[in-house]
Structure formats: structure tokens, C-alpha cells
Design a protein around this motif. Structure first.
Motif, PDB file in Angstrom:
ATOM      1  N   PRO A   1     101.259  92.643  70.498  1.00  0.00           N
ATOM      2  CA  PRO A   1     102.372  93.614  70.582  1.00  0.00           C
ATOM      3  C   PRO A   1     102.080  94.847  69.737  1.00  0.00           C
ATOM      4  O   PRO A   1     101.672  94.737  68.578  1.00  0.00           O
ATOM      5  CB  PRO A   1     103.564  92.834  70.028  1.00  0.00           C
ATOM      6  CG  PRO A   1     103.174  91.392  70.117  1.00  0.00           C
ATOM      7  CD  PRO A   1     101.690  91.350  69.948  1.00  0.00           C
ATOM      8  N   LYS A   2     102.292  96.000  70.312  1.00  0.00           N
ATOM      9  CA  LYS A   2     102.013  97.238  69.590  1.00  0.00           C
ATOM     10  C   LYS A   2     102.907  97.396  68.371  1.00  0.00           C
ATOM     11  O   LYS A   2     102.503  97.993  67.357  1.00  0.00           O
ATOM     12  CB  LYS A   2     102.193  98.426  70.536  1.00  0.00           C
ATOM     13  CG  LYS A   2     101.856  99.766  69.911  1.00  0.00           C
ATOM     14  CD  LYS A   2     101.745 100.863  70.953  1.00  0.00           C
ATOM     15  CE  LYS A   2     103.065 101.077  71.663  1.00  0.00           C
ATOM     16  NZ  LYS A   2     102.997 102.241  72.587  1.00  0.00           N
ATOM     17  N   GLU A   3     104.130  96.849  68.454  1.00  0.00           N
ATOM     18  CA  GLU A   3     105.055  96.967  67.331  1.00  0.00           C
ATOM     19  C   GLU A   3     104.522  96.311  66.059  1.00  0.00           C
ATOM     20  O   GLU A   3     104.891  96.711  64.955  1.00  0.00           O
ATOM     21  CB  GLU A   3     106.406  96.335  67.691  1.00  0.00           C
ATOM     22  CG  GLU A   3     107.159  97.049  68.798  1.00  0.00           C
ATOM     23  CD  GLU A   3     106.750  96.551  70.173  1.00  0.00           C
ATOM     24  OE1 GLU A   3     105.714  95.841  70.272  1.00  0.00           O
ATOM     25  OE2 GLU A   3     107.444  96.859  71.155  1.00  0.00           O
ATOM     26  N   ASN A   4     103.655  95.311  66.207  1.00  0.00           N
ATOM     27  CA  ASN A   4     103.114  94.622  65.031  1.00  0.00           C
ATOM     28  C   ASN A   4     102.166  95.506  64.226  1.00  0.00           C
ATOM     29  O   ASN A   4     101.836  95.168  63.084  1.00  0.00           O
ATOM     30  CB  ASN A   4     102.377  93.355  65.453  1.00  0.00           C
ATOM     31  CG  ASN A   4     103.328  92.259  65.880  1.00  0.00           C
ATOM     32  OD1 ASN A   4     104.536  92.444  65.890  1.00  0.00           O
ATOM     33  ND2 ASN A   4     102.788  91.100  66.230  1.00  0.00           N
ATOM     34  N   PHE A   5     101.708  96.602  64.821  1.00  0.00           N
ATOM     35  CA  PHE A   5     100.761  97.491  64.148  1.00  0.00           C
ATOM     36  C   PHE A   5     101.383  98.856  63.869  1.00  0.00           C
ATOM     37  O   PHE A   5     100.663  99.820  63.598  1.00  0.00           O
ATOM     38  CB  PHE A   5      99.503  97.653  64.996  1.00  0.00           C
ATOM     39  CG  PHE A   5      98.773  96.359  65.251  1.00  0.00           C
ATOM     40  CD1 PHE A   5      97.773  95.921  64.402  1.00  0.00           C
ATOM     41  CD2 PHE A   5      99.107  95.563  66.343  1.00  0.00           C
ATOM     42  CE1 PHE A   5      97.111  94.720  64.632  1.00  0.00           C
ATOM     43  CE2 PHE A   5      98.455  94.362  66.582  1.00  0.00           C
ATOM     44  CZ  PHE A   5      97.458  93.945  65.726  1.00  0.00           C
ATOM     45  N   ALA A   6     102.711  98.949  63.943  1.00  0.00           N
ATOM     46  CA  ALA A   6     103.387 100.217  63.690  1.00  0.00           C
ATOM     47  C   ALA A   6     103.095 100.714  62.281  1.00  0.00           C
ATOM     48  O   ALA A   6     103.230  99.974  61.311  1.00  0.00           O
ATOM     49  CB  ALA A   6     104.897 100.054  63.887  1.00  0.00           C
ATOM     50  N   GLY A   7     102.679 101.968  62.175  1.00  0.00           N
ATOM     51  CA  GLY A   7     102.357 102.536  60.875  1.00  0.00           C
ATOM     52  C   GLY A   7     100.976 102.188  60.374  1.00  0.00           C
ATOM     53  O   GLY A   7     100.514 102.754  59.387  1.00  0.00           O
TER      54      GLY A   7
ATOM     55  N   LEU B   1      98.133 101.423  62.835  1.00  0.00           N
ATOM     56  CA  LEU B   1      97.203 101.996  63.801  1.00  0.00           C
ATOM     57  C   LEU B   1      97.898 103.056  64.634  1.00  0.00           C
ATOM     58  O   LEU B   1      99.082 102.915  64.968  1.00  0.00           O
ATOM     59  CB  LEU B   1      96.642 100.913  64.735  1.00  0.00           C
ATOM     60  CG  LEU B   1      95.803  99.795  64.115  1.00  0.00           C
ATOM     61  CD1 LEU B   1      95.357  98.825  65.212  1.00  0.00           C
ATOM     62  CD2 LEU B   1      94.600 100.344  63.371  1.00  0.00           C
ATOM     63  N   CYS B   2      97.168 104.085  64.996  1.00  0.00           N
ATOM     64  CA  CYS B   2      97.697 105.042  65.948  1.00  0.00           C
ATOM     65  C   CYS B   2      97.506 104.488  67.362  1.00  0.00           C
ATOM     66  O   CYS B   2      96.885 103.437  67.562  1.00  0.00           O
ATOM     67  CB  CYS B   2      97.003 106.394  65.802  1.00  0.00           C
ATOM     68  SG  CYS B   2      95.274 106.404  66.340  1.00  0.00           S
ATOM     69  N   GLU B   3      98.017 105.181  68.352  1.00  0.00           N
ATOM     70  CA  GLU B   3      97.962 104.701  69.729  1.00  0.00           C
ATOM     71  C   GLU B   3      96.525 104.480  70.194  1.00  0.00           C
ATOM     72  O   GLU B   3      96.195 103.464  70.806  1.00  0.00           O
ATOM     73  CB  GLU B   3      98.666 105.701  70.651  1.00  0.00           C
ATOM     74  CG  GLU B   3      98.637 105.332  72.123  1.00  0.00           C
ATOM     75  CD  GLU B   3      99.442 104.086  72.451  1.00  0.00           C
ATOM     76  OE1 GLU B   3      99.142 103.421  73.452  1.00  0.00           O
ATOM     77  OE2 GLU B   3     100.380 103.767  71.683  1.00  0.00           O
ATOM     78  N   ARG B   4      95.660 105.447  69.908  1.00  0.00           N
ATOM     79  CA  ARG B   4      94.269 105.326  70.351  1.00  0.00           C
ATOM     80  C   ARG B   4      93.571 104.159  69.681  1.00  0.00           C
ATOM     81  O   ARG B   4      92.860 103.377  70.326  1.00  0.00           O
ATOM     82  CB  ARG B   4      93.516 106.622  70.058  1.00  0.00           C
ATOM     83  CG  ARG B   4      92.022 106.561  70.397  1.00  0.00           C
ATOM     84  CD  ARG B   4      91.335 107.856  70.015  1.00  0.00           C
ATOM     85  NE  ARG B   4      91.513 108.159  68.615  1.00  0.00           N
ATOM     86  CZ  ARG B   4      90.813 107.596  67.635  1.00  0.00           C
ATOM     87  NH1 ARG B   4      89.908 106.680  67.914  1.00  0.00           N
ATOM     88  NH2 ARG B   4      91.012 107.939  66.385  1.00  0.00           N
ATOM     89  N   GLN B   5      93.778 104.021  68.376  1.00  0.00           N
ATOM     90  CA  GLN B   5      93.151 102.925  67.640  1.00  0.00           C
ATOM     91  C   GLN B   5      93.645 101.572  68.147  1.00  0.00           C
ATOM     92  O   GLN B   5      92.864 100.627  68.285  1.00  0.00           O
ATOM     93  CB  GLN B   5      93.444 103.062  66.142  1.00  0.00           C
ATOM     94  CG  GLN B   5      92.768 104.257  65.490  1.00  0.00           C
ATOM     95  CD  GLN B   5      93.298 104.508  64.096  1.00  0.00           C
ATOM     96  OE1 GLN B   5      94.464 104.233  63.791  1.00  0.00           O
ATOM     97  NE2 GLN B   5      92.450 105.062  63.235  1.00  0.00           N
ATOM     98  N   PHE B   6      94.932 101.499  68.430  1.00  0.00           N
ATOM     99  CA  PHE B   6      95.478 100.245  68.940  1.00  0.00           C
ATOM    100  C   PHE B   6      94.876  99.888  70.294  1.00  0.00           C
ATOM    101  O   PHE B   6      94.509  98.722  70.534  1.00  0.00           O
ATOM    102  CB  PHE B   6      96.998 100.339  69.053  1.00  0.00           C
ATOM    103  CG  PHE B   6      97.618  99.155  69.751  1.00  0.00           C
ATOM    104  CD1 PHE B   6      97.798  97.955  69.083  1.00  0.00           C
ATOM    105  CD2 PHE B   6      97.994  99.241  71.085  1.00  0.00           C
ATOM    106  CE1 PHE B   6      98.338  96.855  69.723  1.00  0.00           C
ATOM    107  CE2 PHE B   6      98.540  98.148  71.735  1.00  0.00           C
ATOM    108  CZ  PHE B   6      98.715  96.960  71.055  1.00  0.00           C
ATOM    109  N   GLN B   7      94.770 100.853  71.183  1.00  0.00           N
ATOM    110  CA  GLN B   7      94.218 100.588  72.510  1.00  0.00           C
ATOM    111  C   GLN B   7      92.763 100.140  72.420  1.00  0.00           C
ATOM    112  O   GLN B   7      92.328  99.232  73.150  1.00  0.00           O
ATOM    113  CB  GLN B   7      94.344 101.830  73.394  1.00  0.00           C
ATOM    114  CG  GLN B   7      95.775 102.224  73.717  1.00  0.00           C
ATOM    115  CD  GLN B   7      96.541 101.159  74.479  1.00  0.00           C
ATOM    116  OE1 GLN B   7      95.943 100.331  75.174  1.00  0.00           O
ATOM    117  NE2 GLN B   7      97.860 101.151  74.346  1.00  0.00           N
TER     118      GLN B   7
END
Length: 365
Positions: free
Chosen positions: A186-192, A194-200
Motif C-alpha cells: 500500500p502506498k499509504e505505508n510509505f507516505a512521507g 518515498l515519493c511517487e516515483r521512488q515508490f513505483q
């Protein structure tokens, strides 16, 4: 449900190779409440359930934590078999008691004793896997604290330092998701964090924890980089710090690998299959051993005995796989991740105060 569009994250223009400002403490602080809500929601199965230290009343009257769903089939089979036996015994055949007296000696001395040893060994092995996994998570938390402490103390380049910490936090969260077999975290687990690109990019690899440690190593090398103009004393100090922190990252991956082995290697099927066969046969034989003497009371006796023995098997099954997100007895990994994030924020805040807000004259007090 949480709205991912409203989550504050690092700017998507944040290039890992650039020198633009990257204040990790600020981005995590902005997203901290989101992280708390997300992790508590995801881990509520473990966080909200009574703990073993909560006293007799709270732990005695629980149901889901006993994992009865794992042993419901053999339990009802043994009880229904006892009911069928009692109907035949009491209403149809009325078996002579003296013909089955030998069972009353054979059953407790041979079957019950042997079965108890097998169950104890099974539970002990499963509990050892659970506790080993907990130890590994404790090591991850301790190593992360030491690593962040070393970075905020010895790293001179703030952007690269923050990126190492950023990927260490990513490793901790990604390890939890991998152990749970989550394909896309889940992207929410990395809020603050990772940025969007790093998360993807992280979510698109086969092994996110390994990717995170590779990224951490890359920026760690930049933090302690030396060249021909670096004084020999400073070069030696940087080399020593780099080696120590590289070792810490190695230990993090060892912890992750140990838990992956636990997850991927259950107890040998030959042992589990033999135990369950022996256990079920023993439960089905109880009415023949005690039925002629106990009569209708055999039914509750079988029910209690089945619940006791099968309950040990249920505890073993739950403890054998301690990473499930939906089992009450699984490890509370969401709280572990929050603990790491909280500790990192504290360390970054203390470092900021030491270097920016405390007057120098106070140091002499």
C-alpha cells in the motif's frame, strides 16, 4: 477508508542524483498521523486484541485468539462420532463392559502418553519459530536505531544522509509486506518516506527489501566518499564508519533472510501428517475406551478432550506462521514499523536541536 490523493509525500521532482533540498524529518512529520492511522488500521487484528499479560479475565474469555477455526473439522468429527457411538451403545447394542476393559489401560498408558509427547514437541518447534521471528524483528529495530544514530552523528552531507535513512525505513516496511506475501505494498505505508516515483520503482521489483538496502548502500557510499584531496585522518575515519554501517546493513538483510526462511520452510510434512493421523485416531478411539463405563457422559468427555488436544495443534499452526495480517496470534509487525519510524523522528529531531537551536553557551553549564 484513507484517501491516497490527500497523502503528503516528497515532491515527485525529487531526483536521487540531484543536490536539491530533501528534509526527511519534515516530510515524515507531515505524514506522521497518516502513517499512524494506516498502520493501526492494517494491524488492528494484533494491536487491539488482548495480550497474555492482560490478566485472567480478559484472556480466559476470548474466542478468536484460540484459533478454533483451524481445528473445527476434526473437533466436530470426533464429537459426532462420540454421539453416534453413544446412540448405538445405549440404545441398540449395550456392549458388555468387561469385554473392553483392556482399553481403559491401553489408552492412557500408550496412546495418551505418546500423543502428549508428539503434541508438546510440535508446539515447542512452532513456538521456537515464532520467538525466533520476534527476535529478528527486535534486531531490526535495534540495528536501525544504531544505524540512524551513526548517520546523524557522522554524516556531513544532509541530503545523502537523509536518503540512506529513507531507504532504511523503506526496508523495514517492505520487509513486513514481503513476509505477508503482499505483491503490491500500500502506498499509504510509505507516505512521507518515498515519493511517487521512488515508490513505483520499489514496488516494481521482485524483492523490495533487497532493493531498499541496495539504494541505502549507494547513498551510504556517497556520504562517506573520499578522494585524493581528503586528509588521511578524515579518510580513515570515513572508511571505518562506512565499514561499520555496511555491516549493519548486512545484518538487516540477514534478519530479513532468516524470517523468509521461516516463512518458506514449515515443519516436515511427515511429522505433521503422522501427528494429525495419530491425534484423530486417538480421539475417535476414546468412546471405545471409556464409553461402556461413562455412557452418555462420553460425549462431553470427548468434546473437552478434543478441544484440549486439538487446541494445542491449533496453537502450533498459528505459531508456525507468525506473519499473517489476519491472525490474532501473528507478530504485531505494524507496531514494530511504527516504533522504527518514531525512533527515527526522535533521533532526527534531537540532532536538529543539537546543531541548530541550542545556544553554544549552554554547553558549558
Amino acid at each position: 477508508m484513507l484517501d491516497a490523493k490527500k497523502l503528503p509525500t516528497v515532491s515527485s521532482h525529487d531526483d536521487e542524483g540531484s543536490q536539491e533540498s530533501h528534509d526527511l524529518l519534515q516530510t515524515i512529520t507531515l505524514s506522521y498521523q497518516t502513517l499512524i492511522n494506516t498502520f493501526k488500521q492494517e494491524g488492528h487484528f494484533q494491536i487491539e486484541y488482548p495480550k497474555s499479560r492482560d490478566g485472567w479475565l480478559r484472556t480466559l474469555f476470548i474466542w478468536e485468539g484460540r484459533s478454533f477455526d483451524l481445528i473445527a473439522s476434526p473437533f466436530f468429527l470426533s464429537v459426532l462420532h462420540a454421539v453416534g457411538y453413544c446412540i448405538v451403545q445405549e440404545l441398540v447394542m449395550d456392549l458388555a463392559r468387561h469385554e473392553l476393559e483392556v482399553w481403559e489401560v491401553f489408552f492412557p498408558l500408550v496412546l495418551s502418553t505418546t500423543l502428549s509427547l508428539l503434541l508438546v514437541f510440535r508446539l515447542n518447534r512452532a513456538a521456537d519459530r515464532w520467538w525466533t521471528s520476534r527476535i529478528k524483528w527486535g534486531q531490526i529495530i535495534a540495528i536501525t536505531r544504531n544505524l540512524v544514530s551513526g548517520l546523524v552523528t557522522h554524516a556531513e552531507h544532509k541530503e545523502d544522509r537523509d536518503r540512506v535513512i529513507q531507504w532504511i525505513l523503506t526496508f523495514v516496511i517492505a520487509t513486513m509486506e514481503r513476509l505477508r506475501d503482499v505483491k503490491v505494498p500500500p502506498k499509504e505505508n510509505f507516505a512521507g518516506v518515498l515519493c511517487e516515483r521512488q515508490f513505483q520503482e520499489m514496488a516494481g521489483v521482485d524483492h523490495p527489501p533487497m532493493y531498499a538496502t541496495d539504494q541505502a548502500r549507494y547513498f551510504l557510499a556517497r556520504v562517506f566518499a573520499i578522494d585524493e584531496e581528503t586528509p588521511i585522518g578524515i579518510a580513515n575515519r570515513k572508511t571505518q564508519n562506512l565499514e561499520k554501517m555496511e555491516t549493519m546493513i548486512d545484518e538487516l538483510m540477514m534478519c530479513c533472510g532468516a524470517m523468509e526462511r521461516i516463512k518458506a520452510t514449515p515443519l516436515p510434512i511427515v511429522y505433521v501428517s503422522h501427528l494429525r493421523t495419530f491425534l484423530l485416531l486417538s480421539l475417535l478411539m476414546i468412546p471405545y475406551a471409556w464409553g461402556p463405563s461413562w455412557g452418555w457422559a462420553t460425549i462431553p468427555f470427548v468434546a473437552v478432550t478434543s478441544f484440549a488436544w486439538l487446541g494445542i495443534e491449533a496453537a502450533s499452526m498459528d505459531a508456525e506462521y507468525p506473519f499473517s495480517p489476519v491472525r490474532r496470534n501473528a507478530l504485531d509487525m505494524n507496531s514494530y514499523c511504527l516504533l522504527v519510524i518514531q525512533g527515527t523522528m526522535q533521533q532526527l529531531q534531537q540532532h536538529t536541536k543539537r546543531n541548530g537551536t541550542i545556544p553554544k553557551e549552554q554547553c558549558n553549564v
